[in-house]
Design a protein around this motif. Structure first.
Motif, short mmCIF file in Angstrom:
data_model
loop_
_atom_site.label_atom_id
_atom_site.label_comp_id
_atom_site.label_asym_id
_atom_site.label_seq_id
_atom_site.Cartn_x
_atom_site.Cartn_y
_atom_site.Cartn_z
N LYS A 101 0.87 -1.06 0.18
CA LYS A 101 0.06 -0.26 -0.04
C LYS A 101 0.90 1.19 -0.18
N THR A 105 2.12 4.68 -3.39
CA THR A 105 1.70 5.99 -3.05
C THR A 105 2.96 6.68 -3.97
N THR A 196 -9.36 8.05 5.04
CA THR A 196 -9.55 6.69 4.52
C THR A 196 -11.04 6.33 4.13
N GLY A 199 -11.62 8.48 0.73
CA GLY A 199 -10.68 7.70 -0.33
C GLY A 199 -11.35 6.38 -0.77
N LEU A 200 -12.14 5.58 0.18
CA LEU A 200 -12.82 4.63 -0.26
C LEU A 200 -13.88 4.67 -1.27
N TYR A 202 -14.19 7.62 -3.02
CA TYR A 202 -13.89 7.92 -4.20
C TYR A 202 -13.47 6.97 -5.20
N TYR A 203 -12.81 5.93 -4.70
CA TYR A 203 -12.15 4.82 -5.37
C TYR A 203 -13.73 3.82 -6.09
N VAL A 204 -14.46 3.65 -4.98
CA VAL A 204 -15.70 3.25 -5.69
C VAL A 204 -16.48 3.98 -6.82
N GLU A 206 -14.97 5.83 -8.97
CA GLU A 206 -14.25 5.41 -10.27
C GLU A 206 -14.58 4.17 -11.01
N MET A 207 -14.71 3.03 -9.81
CA MET A 207 -15.17 1.76 -10.11
C MET A 207 -16.72 1.97 -11.21
N HIS A 210 -15.96 3.55 -14.50
CA HIS A 210 -15.35 2.73 -15.26
C HIS A 210 -16.30 1.69 -16.13
N ALA A 333 -16.00 -2.95 -2.07
CA ALA A 333 -14.64 -2.42 -1.62
C ALA A 333 -14.35 -2.43 -0.31
#
Length: 359
Positions: A101, A105, A196, A199-200, A202-204, A206-207, A210, A333
């Motif tokens: 992890k 970065t 955290t 960020g989680l 925001y990541y989803v 983007e999923m 996609h 996620a």
């Protein structure tokens, strides 16, 4: 490489990573990476120490303290966990994953993880302060701004970090960035508590983009946990227009029934309950929800579009992952730590691809 059979959590993390890399043919193209993996799978250093502290009744209490350090890139970096389940296997697995992890970065940071089998629940502020002081008295010999920079984890929030930083400063006579998660008025970082959970989400998001599934607006989200990560993940989901229908703690889960859902006011009260080390049964708004003792939310939430495990490792079993897929979950996620979620992510992705192919 053979590992110790009495370390199941570490063995699981190692095998899952290796199997993923072997399936990707990475080792065939770059055999030197297998050697590198064998090297980092054994911690550079394991520190174990006794923590003796005095409770409010004047009795001496003893706990086990640990720090696992593994680095090829820079100072060790990773959290401290205070929980009765803490053992060397769990900390080795967390420290092992922290290596990768931190490497992602692009910064010069190695991996580290530590903590103690101390249970903060039911302890007074004075007892927690005394434990943190005793713990840091031993740990401070092995950390520093250019050596090892711990952070918070389960059972270690801003209060505990503050107690430990005070001890470190007193004993080492240094004011330096040796702990992350400090208060803003004495060296902490802006929005660090939110990072955290945000960020989680925001990541989803983007999923979703996609695969052409829009955003969180209008989607139902199940979350496990009720600590720092879960709270801010829930708040960000709500802000983005999603409906959050579950939270949990180590004793059970809260499930929204009918048209009920968590609001920012609910999350704020849950944060207050957790700060006081109380269970979710103390949450006054629980009348709008169903509390299920000894359960996780995944098989009880019905249809949800997104599942966010934010409690601890191995939060979703194979059966629970399948239940999520069967109920139409498309995105899974993790906000906690464990590659086990690759299983549930793959199951959800498989379900989505099958649905797309059917069209």
């Amino acid at each position: 490489m053979s590992h110790l059979p009495q370390e199941p959590e570490f063995e699981q993390a190692y095998k899952e990573l290796v199997s993923t890399l072997e399936d990707s043919t990475l080792f065939e193209k770059y055999p030197e990476y297998r050697t590198a993996l064998n090297v980092v799978s054994i911690p550079e250093r394991i520190i174990q120490f006794r923590v003796v502290w005095e409770d409010d009744a004047g009795n001496l209490q003893v706990n086990r303290g640990y720090r696992v350090q593994n680095s090829a890139l820079g100072p060790y970096k990773g959290g401290l966990r205070f929980h009765p389940t803490v053992n060397l296997s769990i900390l080795k697995f967390l420290g092992f994953e922290q290596i990768f992890k931190n490497a992602l970065t692009g910064l010069s940071m190695g991996g580290g993880k530590g903590g103690a089998d101390f249970d903060p629940k039911g302890k007074s502020d004075n007892e927690i302060r005394k434990f943190c002081d005793a713990f840091m008295t031993r740990l401070c010999q092995h950390i520093g701004a250019e050596t090892d920079v711990p952070a918070g984890d389960i059972g270690v929030g801003g209060r505990e970090v503050g107690y430990m930083f005070g001890t470190y400063r007193r004993l080492r006579n240094k004011w330096e960035g040796v702990l992350t998660g400090k208060g803003l008025t004495w060296g902490g970082s802006l929005i660090r508590p939110e990072a955290t959970g945000y960020g989680l989400v925001y990541y989803v998001e983007e999923m979703m983009k996609h695969v052409g599934k829009g955003s969180f607006a209008g989607k139902r989200v199940a979350i496990s946990g009720s600590g720092n990560v879960a709270q801010y993940a829930a708040l960000k989901c709500i802000e983005l227009g999603a409906t959050v229908v579950s939270m949990s703690d180590s004793r059970g889960c809260l499930i929204a029934e009918g048209d009920a859902h968590f609001t920012p006011e609910h999350i704020e009260e849950i944060a207050t309950v957790k700060l006081a080390r109380k269970p979710l049964t103390e949450f006054s708004g629980k009348s709008a929800f169903k509390y299920i003792e000894g359960a996780r939310p995944w098989v009880h939430v019905g249809h949800v579009d997104v599942a966010l495990p934010c409690a601890t490792q191995n939060e979703v079993s194979e059966e629970e992952a399948q239940a999520l897929v069967d109920n139409g979950t498309l995105f899974v996620a993790e906000g906690s730590n464990s590659e086990f979620y690759y299983l549930s992510s793959c199951l959800a992705t498989q379900s989505y691809m099958q649905a797309m192919n059917a069209k």
